[in-house]
Design a protein around this motif. Structure first.
Motif, PDB file in Angstrom:
ATOM      1  N   ASN A   1       1.674  19.704  -0.126  1.00 33.49           N
ATOM      2  CA  ASN A   1       0.851  20.408   0.852  1.00 33.49           C
ATOM      3  C   ASN A   1       0.512  21.807   0.357  1.00 33.49           C
ATOM      4  O   ASN A   1       1.242  22.423  -0.438  1.00 33.49           O
ATOM      5  CB  ASN A   1       1.520  20.462   2.226  1.00 33.49           C
ATOM      6  CG  ASN A   1       2.590  21.517   2.338  1.00 33.49           C
ATOM      7  OD1 ASN A   1       3.637  21.411   1.712  1.00 33.49           O
ATOM      8  ND2 ASN A   1       2.343  22.538   3.154  1.00 33.49           N
TER       9      ASN A   1
ATOM     10  N   TRP B   1      -3.315  11.513   4.444  1.00 32.39           N
ATOM     11  CA  TRP B   1      -3.714  12.916   4.486  1.00 32.39           C
ATOM     12  C   TRP B   1      -3.452  13.485   5.873  1.00 32.39           C
ATOM     13  O   TRP B   1      -3.512  12.771   6.873  1.00 32.39           O
ATOM     14  CB  TRP B   1      -5.196  13.065   4.149  1.00 32.39           C
ATOM     15  CG  TRP B   1      -5.519  12.826   2.708  1.00 32.39           C
ATOM     16  CD1 TRP B   1      -5.889  11.644   2.144  1.00 32.39           C
ATOM     17  CD2 TRP B   1      -5.493  13.781   1.653  1.00 32.39           C
ATOM     18  NE1 TRP B   1      -6.100  11.800   0.794  1.00 32.39           N
ATOM     19  CE2 TRP B   1      -5.863  13.111   0.462  1.00 32.39           C
ATOM     20  CE3 TRP B   1      -5.185  15.145   1.599  1.00 32.39           C
ATOM     21  CZ2 TRP B   1      -5.939  13.747  -0.763  1.00 32.39           C
ATOM     22  CZ3 TRP B   1      -5.263  15.789   0.365  1.00 32.39           C
ATOM     23  CH2 TRP B   1      -5.635  15.100  -0.798  1.00 32.39           C
TER      24      TRP B   1
ATOM     25  N   THR C   1      -3.787  17.495   8.214  1.00 35.05           N
ATOM     26  CA  THR C   1      -4.225  18.890   8.243  1.00 35.05           C
ATOM     27  C   THR C   1      -3.473  19.637   9.326  1.00 35.05           C
ATOM     28  O   THR C   1      -2.949  19.029  10.275  1.00 35.05           O
ATOM     29  CB  THR C   1      -5.737  19.009   8.526  1.00 35.05           C
ATOM     30  OG1 THR C   1      -6.019  18.450   9.812  1.00 35.05           O
ATOM     31  CG2 THR C   1      -6.551  18.299   7.470  1.00 35.05           C
TER      32      THR C   1
ATOM     33  N   LEU D   1      -0.652  15.828   1.733  1.00 32.33           N
ATOM     34  CA  LEU D   1      -0.818  14.459   1.255  1.00 32.33           C
ATOM     35  C   LEU D   1       0.556  13.819   1.076  1.00 32.33           C
ATOM     36  O   LEU D   1       1.396  14.322   0.326  1.00 32.33           O
ATOM     37  CB  LEU D   1      -1.557  14.439  -0.083  1.00 32.33           C
ATOM     38  CG  LEU D   1      -1.603  13.076  -0.802  1.00 32.33           C
ATOM     39  CD1 LEU D   1      -2.392  12.051   0.023  1.00 32.33           C
ATOM     40  CD2 LEU D   1      -2.182  13.219  -2.201  1.00 32.33           C
TER      41      LEU D   1
END
Length: 297
Positions: free
Chosen positions: A163, A114, A116, A155
């Motif tokens: 995404n 994962w 961000t 991911l």
């Protein structure tokens, strides 16, 4: 051989008249997820995009991106864009936007990872440039004149990458003064003091590696514009632009060639499948092609 058949089929399915992406850069925010430069501290990308838009407007949009890896998990990228638009109403070339994006990757012992991102788009113009003294629509402007928040999550799972991201206007500095009623062309929507809504993005990408040199990444990009944009009409009243809310679906093929361990060339070809009824933001593209030179050090 089956890989090349897949690629040819994918390209042959493109339709050629539709909405392009959101602001230049939003459609490539996943690059900060997938660039594997953790063995070096820095990367420079020199890129250029050519495209065709509404009313046969042609675009040339070079850009430069600098990425700094502070650790294997955290990096920050800064991107500077430029755009030149040339069409029946004239030609305009200007700096566009600055993007500053931070990316964090979570450690994982499994096949999935994962990540961000959080960033800001900063406009370098107020979208009020005139050509020969006449106001021109947003299709001729290099920026939409908004400060935008960009946030997303991604991911990686084996050869797949997914995404999703949000682009949210925070401050509107758009001072465009174009009125359809006062223009020599009625092909564009009025965008006087234009205010735009947010966009959400979802992308799915599959990676095909044929050898140590070539990598292919066919992907689909879904963008939903979360409301109807507005402008101030001739009477001074704020008016919604009917049909400006809705879904865009883009198809894209990225081909990467590794020149060496630290240098690569990347070709991107894209065109949309599905459009919004109205695209007053001027981001309509029937076709785009981009070339990037990447150097890690």
């Amino acid at each position: 051989m089956k890989h090349f058949v897949l690629i040819i089929t994918f390209l042959g399915s493109f339709t050629l008249y539709a909405q392009g992406c959101s602001d230049a850069g939003f459609c490539s925010v996943d690059n900060t997820f997938t660039d594997e430069i953790t063995k070096t501290k820095n990367q420079l990308d020199f890129g250029a995009i050519i495209g065709t838009g509404e009313e046969d407007i042609s675009y040339f949009s070079p850009y430069v991106t600098y990425t700094r890896n502070f650790s294997e998990a955290f990096s920050v990228s800064a991107k500077l864009t430029y755009s030149n638009a040339d069409g029946d109403l004239g030609s305009n070339g200007q700096l566009g936007d600055v993007f500053v994006v931070g990316n964090y990757k979570f450690k994982s012992e499994k096949a999935s990872m994962w990540s961000t991102l959080l960033g800001l788009k900063i406009p370098l113009t107020n979208s009020d440039t005139k050509i020969n003294g006449a106001a021109v629509p947003l299709a001729y402007q290099s920026s939409l004149g908004t400060y935008d928040l960009i946030a997303g999550v991604g991911l990686n799972y084996k050869k797949w990458f997914f995404n999703t991201a949000l682009q949210l206007p925070l401050v509107n500095n758009n001072e465009n003064t174009y009125f359809n009623e006062l223009s020599s062309s009625n092909a564009f929507a009025s965008t006087n003091l234009f205010e735009r809504k947010a966009d959400v993005l979802f992308r799915t990408t599959y990676t095909i590696t044929t050898n140590k040199k070539f990598t292919f990444k066919p992907n689909l990009l879904f963008i939903y514009h979360l409301g109807e944009d507005t402008y101030e009409n001739l009477a001074g009243n704020r008016t919604s632009i009917d049909g400006s809310e809705g879904l865009t679906i883009n198809g894209n093929l990225i081909t990467s060639y590794a020149i060496s361990n630290r240098k690569s060339l990347e070709l991107s070809i894209a065109s949309p499948f599905t459009i919004r009824e109205e695209r007053p933001d001027g981001l309509t593209r029937s076709f785009t092609a981009g070339l990037i030179y990447k150097y890690a050090f």
